[in-house]
Write an enzyme that holds these catalytic residues in place. Structure first.
Site, PDB file in Angstrom:
ATOM      1  NE  ARG A  21      30.068  34.886  37.919  1.00 38.39           N
ATOM      2  CZ  ARG A  21      30.755  35.324  38.954  1.00 38.39           C
ATOM      3  NH1 ARG A  21      30.761  36.588  39.253  1.00 38.39           N
ATOM      4  NH2 ARG A  21      31.447  34.495  39.702  1.00 38.39           N
ATOM      5  CB  SER A 136      50.250  32.495  46.545  1.00 35.52           C
ATOM      6  OG  SER A 136      48.986  33.040  46.340  1.00 35.52           O
ATOM      7  CB  SER A 188      37.230  39.347  49.759  1.00 40.44           C
ATOM      8  OG  SER A 188      37.552  38.241  48.935  1.00 40.44           O
ATOM      9  CG  HIS A 216      37.535  43.017  51.382  1.00 39.94           C
ATOM     10  ND1 HIS A 216      36.309  43.405  50.916  1.00 39.94           N
ATOM     11  CD2 HIS A 216      38.161  42.393  50.351  1.00 39.94           C
ATOM     12  CE1 HIS A 216      36.163  43.012  49.659  1.00 39.94           C
ATOM     13  NE2 HIS A 216      37.279  42.396  49.293  1.00 39.94           N
ATOM     14  CB  THR A 244      40.290  48.994  46.968  1.00 47.50           C
ATOM     15  OG1 THR A 244      39.529  49.409  45.842  1.00 47.50           O
ATOM     16  CG2 THR A 244      39.339  48.808  48.146  1.00 47.50           C
ATOM     17  CE  LYS A 247      36.657  45.541  47.103  1.00 51.67           C
ATOM     18  NZ  LYS A 247      35.848  45.624  45.891  1.00 51.67           N
ATOM     19  CB  THR A 276      46.154  52.098  32.078  1.00 56.86           C
ATOM     20  OG1 THR A 276      44.747  52.176  31.995  1.00 56.86           O
ATOM     21  CG2 THR A 276      46.576  52.303  33.517  1.00 56.86           C
ATOM     22  CB  THR A 362      33.113  34.865  43.255  1.00 59.32           C
ATOM     23  OG1 THR A 362      32.769  35.528  42.029  1.00 59.32           O
ATOM     24  CG2 THR A 362      33.441  35.892  44.298  1.00 59.32           C
TER      25      THR A 362
END
Ligand SMILES: Cc1ncc(COP(=O)(O)O)c(C=O)c1O
Length: 416
Positions: A21, A136, A188, A216, A244, A247, A276, A362
């Site tokens: 990439r 899943s 996605s 999405h 999210t 986006k 975190t 991906t």
């Protein structure tokens, strides 16, 4: 072990498969998006972006940037700590309330990204519910896969959107174990919806919890952009919704929304939440502004629908094969990483069109594609330019054409 050799051999192998990439450094111009400035080999040039996930272009909305700047001026940049230790501001609290209301859930919990929200929530559920079996979808996002995989629990992968297969697998499970079905409302890379109602019915029949990734879909679908679950009136039927801020809402961060006890449990046990630092208050504040704008902007959603349809109509006319769906994601398969890269380079060099080639990991090997996305700031003339450029590249490279939209191919299994 020769460490140096290990790393360089791995990279050589990746390059030889055409899977290495390279990042494109793109500055998206606020005043002229979808135009952007690319810096390449020391030179700058103007390009047009065709693969942004800033779907509604809210990251550049004047009210959103104003909020962000005001809060930075007031509170500074960083949050100052984890949520538990000095990192909770009123903006975090208000954003969680807004997100819970958005999804008609009792509570919501923020994470630094939807990736960590998925990974950490699923890991926490799977690790702590003794004997849990997970079901899943085979095209689930890497963050969902990692959360499940890291927990090392019994996992059944059902064929993409195949509810018969899901039920078959549930039938083989122990009736007394806890069960969790993990899926997305809009996939996605394919832009295909899942059979939400059917999966909910099956979950009820087998007493399984449901975990739905709406990354999405939020901002773009349903009333006020509250997602596909809301579009179908099914908010009460899904146990945990993930979304999210990065986006449609143009910020950064992710969240889960569910009933108060589930959220309190995740808040109390998920390492990816506890250990975190929290998101910058300015991001939380800008997200609030952004979500409110998205909620009242049906015109932006309408614009995306119209423009996506315009692109699809153009592709049909040019006989450029693409995956037919009714979403804002338009996949154009090239089925070869090198072809995909070559076509992307030509589009950029010759036509100033920036579209990132998508390849493994991906998408599965052999499933390489462009993933076209549109924003409300792409004009009809931009679309025409994009279609002309594709046509030219297809001619120059003698790429495959078809006389109908591409049949949905049975997707290759993702790596688990
Ligand atoms: C389906 C899905 N879930 C989760 C994520 C992670 O989102 P974020 O960028 O907020 O980490 C992505 C990212 O593209 C995604 O496609």
């Amino acid at each position: 072990m020769n460490y140096k050799k290990f790393f360089s051999d791995e990279l050589v192998s990746l390059k030889s498969q055409g899977l290495y990439r390279k990042f494109r450094a793109i500055n998206r111009n606020k005043s002229s998006f979808p135009k952007a400035t690319e810096r390449f080999e020391g030179k700058e040039r103007e390009v047009e972006v065709w693969c942004s996930n800033d779907y509604l272009n809210l990251s550049q909305h004047p009210e959103v940037t104003k909020t962000s700047i005001e809060v930075i001026n007031e509170l500074g940049t960083g949050s100052g700590g984890t949520r538990n230790i000095s990192g909770t501001s009123t903006y975090h609290v208000d954003l969680e309330r807004l997100l819970a209301d958005l999804h008609r859930k009792e509570s919501a919990l923020l994470f630094p990204s939807a990736y960590t929200a998925n990974q950490s929530t699923l890991w926490t559920l799977c690790k702590n519910m003794e004997g849990i079996e997970v079901f899943s979808d085979e095209l689930n996002h890497a963050s969902l896969i990692q959360g499940i995989k890291n927990a090392d629990v019994e996992t059944h992968i059902f064929r993409h959107n195949d509810t018969e297969h899901l039920e078959e697998l549930l039938n083989t499970a122990n009736a007394n174990t806890p069960k969790l079905i993990v899926f997305e409302s809009l996939y996605s890379m394919e832009g295909l919806r899942s059979p939400l109602q059917k999966i909910i019915d099956i979950a009820k029949k087998y007493n399984a919890l449901t975990y739905l990734d709406e990354v999405h879909s939020v901002g773009l679908y349903g009333p006020e952009g509250r997602g596909i679950t809301a579009e179908k009136g099914l908010e009460d039927e899904i146990d945990i919704i993930n979304g999210t801020l990065s986006k449609s809402y143009g910020q950064m961060g992710g969240y889960v929304a569910a009933n108060a006890d589930i959220i309190d449990y995740i808040r109390s046990f998920a390492p990816g939440f506890i250990f975190t630092s929290s998101m910058n208050p300015s991001i939380a504040a800008a997200s609030i502004t952004s979500i409110k704008i998205a909620m009242s902007s049906e015109d932006l959603r309408e614009n995306i629908r119209t423009n996506s349809d315009r692109i699809r109509a153009g592709l049909r006319e040019l006989q450029i094969p693409f995956l037919e769906n009714d979403s804002h994601i338009i996949p154009i398969h090239l089925y070869d990483p090198r072809l995909c890269k070559e076509a992307a380079n030509l589009l950029l060099e010759k036509h100033g069109i920036y579209i990132q080639p998508i390849f493994y990991p991906t998408v599965p090997k052999g499933d390489e594609r462009f993933r076209v996305t549109i924003t409300p700031r792409h004009e009809a003339s931009d679309i025409d330019h994009f279609l002309d450029a594709l046509d030219d590249v297809w001619k120059q490279m003698d790429l495959r054409r078809s006389d109908s939209a591409e049949e949905e191919k049975s997707p290759v299994s993702r790596i688990y």
